[in-house]
Design an enzyme around this catalytic site. Structure first.
Site, PDB file in Angstrom:
ATOM      1  N   GLU A   1       0.836  -1.247  -0.062  1.00 23.00           N
ATOM      2  CA  GLU A   1       0.072   0.150  -0.023  1.00 23.00           C
ATOM      3  C   GLU A   1       0.956   1.106  -0.075  1.00 23.00           C
ATOM      4  O   GLU A   1       1.906   1.398   0.558  1.00 23.00           O
ATOM      5  CB  GLU A   1      -0.679  -0.105   1.316  1.00 23.00           C
ATOM      6  CG  GLU A   1      -1.901  -1.026   1.413  1.00 23.00           C
ATOM      7  CD  GLU A   1      -2.406  -0.881   2.908  1.00 23.00           C
ATOM      8  OE1 GLU A   1      -3.302  -1.697   3.042  1.00 23.00           O
ATOM      9  OE2 GLU A   1      -2.325  -0.065   3.600  1.00 23.00           O
TER      10      GLU A   1
ATOM     11  N   CYS B   1       3.126   8.409   1.374  1.00 23.35           N
ATOM     12  CA  CYS B   1       3.710   7.455   2.330  1.00 23.35           C
ATOM     13  C   CYS B   1       3.869   6.205   1.805  1.00 23.35           C
ATOM     14  O   CYS B   1       2.990   5.381   1.317  1.00 23.35           O
ATOM     15  CB  CYS B   1       2.709   7.375   3.527  1.00 23.35           C
ATOM     16  SG  CYS B   1       2.773   6.099   4.992  1.00 23.35           S
TER      17      CYS B   1
ATOM     18  N   CYS C   1       5.933  -7.076   8.080  1.00 21.51           N
ATOM     19  CA  CYS C   1       6.834  -6.463   9.020  1.00 21.51           C
ATOM     20  C   CYS C   1       7.263  -7.483   9.883  1.00 21.51           C
ATOM     21  O   CYS C   1       6.119  -8.176  10.407  1.00 21.51           O
ATOM     22  CB  CYS C   1       6.569  -5.242   9.481  1.00 21.51           C
ATOM     23  SG  CYS C   1       7.606  -4.562  10.751  1.00 21.51           S
TER      24      CYS C   1
ATOM     25  N   CYS D   1       5.202  -5.260  16.367  1.00 21.97           N
ATOM     26  CA  CYS D   1       4.430  -4.216  17.568  1.00 21.97           C
ATOM     27  C   CYS D   1       2.926  -4.710  17.744  1.00 21.97           C
ATOM     28  O   CYS D   1       2.349  -4.740  16.640  1.00 21.97           O
ATOM     29  CB  CYS D   1       4.655  -3.009  16.960  1.00 21.97           C
ATOM     30  SG  CYS D   1       6.117  -2.451  16.637  1.00 21.97           S
TER      31      CYS D   1
ATOM     32  N   CYS E   1      -0.043  -2.874  15.881  1.00 21.48           N
ATOM     33  CA  CYS E   1      -0.062  -2.519  14.391  1.00 21.48           C
ATOM     34  C   CYS E   1      -0.271  -3.540  13.591  1.00 21.48           C
ATOM     35  O   CYS E   1      -0.075  -4.865  13.881  1.00 21.48           O
ATOM     36  CB  CYS E   1       1.498  -2.109  14.170  1.00 21.48           C
ATOM     37  SG  CYS E   1       1.888  -2.001  12.336  1.00 21.48           S
TER      38      CYS E   1
ATOM     39  N   CYS F   1      -3.359  -0.400   7.264  1.00 22.38           N
ATOM     40  CA  CYS F   1      -2.172  -0.710   7.971  1.00 22.38           C
ATOM     41  C   CYS F   1      -2.656  -0.234   9.174  1.00 22.38           C
ATOM     42  O   CYS F   1      -1.382  -0.543  10.129  1.00 22.38           O
ATOM     43  CB  CYS F   1      -0.884  -0.466   7.307  1.00 22.38           C
ATOM     44  SG  CYS F   1      -0.901   1.209   6.432  1.00 22.38           S
TER      45      CYS F   1
HETATM   46  N1  SAH Z   1       8.142   0.506  10.868  1.00 20.36           N
HETATM   47  C1  SAH Z   1       8.358   1.728  10.901  1.00 20.36           C
HETATM   48  C2  SAH Z   1       7.406   2.685   9.863  1.00 20.36           C
HETATM   49  C3  SAH Z   1       6.216   2.078   9.651  1.00 20.36           C
HETATM   50  S1  SAH Z   1       5.121   2.123  10.845  1.00 20.36           S
HETATM   51  C4  SAH Z   1       8.015   2.254  12.220  1.00 20.36           C
HETATM   52  O1  SAH Z   1       7.357   1.559  13.011  1.00 20.36           O
HETATM   53  O2  SAH Z   1       8.287   3.518  12.378  1.00 20.36           O
HETATM   54  C5  SAH Z   1       4.447   3.765  10.769  1.00 20.36           C
HETATM   55  C6  SAH Z   1       3.901   4.360  11.993  1.00 20.36           C
HETATM   56  O3  SAH Z   1       2.297   3.863  12.300  1.00 20.36           O
HETATM   57  C7  SAH Z   1       4.570   4.123  13.234  1.00 20.36           C
HETATM   58  O4  SAH Z   1       4.662   5.411  13.969  1.00 20.36           O
HETATM   59  C8  SAH Z   1       3.485   3.201  14.063  1.00 20.36           C
HETATM   60  O5  SAH Z   1       3.775   3.814  15.682  1.00 20.36           O
HETATM   61  C9  SAH Z   1       2.303   3.732  13.599  1.00 20.36           C
HETATM   62  N2  SAH Z   1       1.252   3.030  13.964  1.00 20.36           N
HETATM   63  C10 SAH Z   1       1.191   1.532  13.869  1.00 20.36           C
HETATM   64  N3  SAH Z   1      -0.169   0.936  14.117  1.00 20.36           N
HETATM   65  C11 SAH Z   1      -0.882   2.192  14.476  1.00 20.36           C
HETATM   66  C12 SAH Z   1      -2.162   2.187  14.862  1.00 20.36           C
HETATM   67  N4  SAH Z   1      -2.852   1.222  15.158  1.00 20.36           N
HETATM   68  N5  SAH Z   1      -2.765   3.262  15.284  1.00 20.36           N
HETATM   69  C13 SAH Z   1      -1.774   4.411  15.027  1.00 20.36           C
HETATM   70  N6  SAH Z   1      -0.520   4.547  14.754  1.00 20.36           N
HETATM   71  C14 SAH Z   1       0.122   3.156  14.447  1.00 20.36           C
HETATM   72 FE1  SF4 Z   2       6.547  -2.872  11.963  1.00 18.54          FE
HETATM   73 FE2  SF4 Z   2       4.059  -1.792  12.466  1.00 18.54          FE
HETATM   74 FE3  SF4 Z   2       6.030  -2.085  14.214  1.00 18.54          FE
HETATM   75 FE4  SF4 Z   2       6.334  -0.298  12.247  1.00 18.54          FE
HETATM   76  S1  SF4 Z   2       4.755  -0.150  13.908  1.00 18.54           S
HETATM   77  S2  SF4 Z   2       8.119  -1.636  13.313  1.00 18.54           S
HETATM   78  S3  SF4 Z   2       5.414  -1.493  10.645  1.00 18.54           S
HETATM   79  S4  SF4 Z   2       5.266  -3.749  13.130  1.00 18.54           S
END
Ligand code: SAH
Ligand code: SF4
Length: 344
Positions: free
Chosen positions: A93, A110, A117, A121, A124, A337
């Site tokens: 995406e 973006c 990934c 986390c 996420c 995502c």
């Molecule tokens: N992997 C990298 C970049 C992609 S994630 C990283 O973690 O920085 C991009 C952003 O989306 C991160 O700052 C993460 O904290 C945020 N994010 C992920 N899941 C989310 C959610 N459910 N609600 C709000 N922000 C989220």
């Molecule tokens: Fe991966 Fe999502 Fe964690 Fe970013 S926030 S490192 S995309 S699992």
């Protein structure tokens, strides 16, 4: 017959070598770069500056790959999401975030760096999927080319590596992609932001290898105990090493590191957390983006109340930190995502 070469798979040096090896003048490589990355030629025959003979020669041995648009969703707030399919059928995406409020129009894309990934986390959705595979450098860059084609005559002005995937876990391909975005597509390094969950050694390596892009850190917690719980990468690279790496990141004049802090109800949103955040970031030139969690079905984590978000921000502001609240954008198109948000 040997396999045709994808011109987009070649780095600058490789492209020049390829042209020279075929006895063609060097300026042909510059022309190819121009037509592929600035004029978005989708096939060799689209390079009308070349004679038919030359196009035939190139067609015999090369081709230009393209992402295939599978879906395009437009949000009421102007955000657009594109789903692209890759050569092997995997999908990724990209999210377009136009900002009309500014005098100079900013159009941010973006982009994804991996399909899925591996970082896991808990909040996420991409983390839930797990890693499918790294994107090749041209697949990272192609998201910009594909969207630029669609929004013509407008052009993307800013890039955030904040889509699917952890960019520093796909280091070499991301570095090569960054160079191409800067040198070939022509987007200034000041308009590019790489966001990472905090792979400390790679944060230190990045400025040595890549153009000096802006750095964003997904912090999301203020103690190792709570960060270990929601971001397993912290077990390997705890807060202290992460903050130390940030302190060593070379910042251009006037630039700041962005810390993203997803507020999760009862996990990281207390007044103590806010005070600890101040202590943690005190010596850094930085700004904080507070992002109320965008909940998703795969997890029981809840979003912090609006009232609590404001109280959290207030503590940061009272302690002279720069802190903005960033709502996730495009909620009606399922910023699926779970990460789509207004970075700017
Ligand atoms: N992997 C990298 C970049 C992609 S994630 C990283 O973690 O920085 C991009 C952003 O989306 C991160 O700052 C993460 O904290 C945020 N994010 C992920 N899941 C989310 C959610 N459910 N609600 C709000 N922000 C989220
Ligand atoms: Fe991966 Fe999502 Fe964690 Fe970013 S926030 S490192 S995309 S699992």
């Amino acid at each position: 017959m040997s396999k045709k070469i994808n011109l987009k798979s070649l780095s600058k040096d490789e492209l020049f070598r390829f042209i020279e090896d075929r006895g063609l003048p060097r300026y042909r490589a510059d022309q190819l770069i121009h037509w592929i990355y600035k004029r978005y030629a989708a096939k060799i025959d689209g390079i009308t500056e070349f004679s038919i003979d030359l196009r035939n020669v190139l067609n015999e041995i090369t081709f230009i790959s393209n992402l295939e648009l599978v879906k395009r969703l437009k949000s009421l707030d102007g955000t657009e999401k594109f789903l692209f399919s890759l050569e092997d059928g995997q999908t990724i995406e990209s999210v377009l975030i136009p900002d009309k409020s500014l005098r100079i129009r900013r159009i941010t894309l973006c982009i994804s760096s991996q399909a899925g990934c591996a970082m896991g986390c808990s909040f996420c959705l991409t983390g839930r999927i797990g890693l499918i595979r790294n994107l090749k450098s041209y697949e990272i860059v192609d998201q910009i080319i594909a969207v630029n084609r669609i929004i013509k005559p407008e052009r993307i002005t800013n890039i955030v590596l904040m889509g699917m995937g952890e960019p520093l876990a796909n280091f070499d391909n991301v570095v090569e992609a960054l160079w191409r975005v800067v040198l070939f597509i022509g987007i200034s390094k000041r308009r590019i932001t790489l966001s990472t969950a905090g792979i400390t050694p790679k944060i230190l390596l990045l400025p040595k290898k890549a153009p000096e892009v802006n750095l964003a850190i997904s912090l999301n917690a203020t103690t190792d105990v709570s960060r270990n719980e929601i971001m397993p990468v912290n077990k390997k690279y705890p807060l202290k090493s992460l903050i130390n790496a940030c302190k060593r990141y070379p910042l251009q004049p006037g630039r700041k590191i962005t810390f993203e802090y997803v507020l999760i109800d009862g996990k990281n949103d207390s007044a103590e957390d806010a005070h600890r955040l101040v202590d943690l970031l005190r010596d850094l030139r930085c700004k904080i983006n507070l992002i109320p969690l965008n909940p998703h079905a795969g997890s029981s984590l809840k979003r912090t109340s609006d009232q609590n978000v404001l109280e959290f921000q207030k503590i940061l502001l009272q302690n002279n930190m720069r802190a903005l609240i960033r709502e996730s954008k495009g909620q009606d198109i399922l910023a699926a995502c779970g990460q789509l948000k207004a970075m700017y």
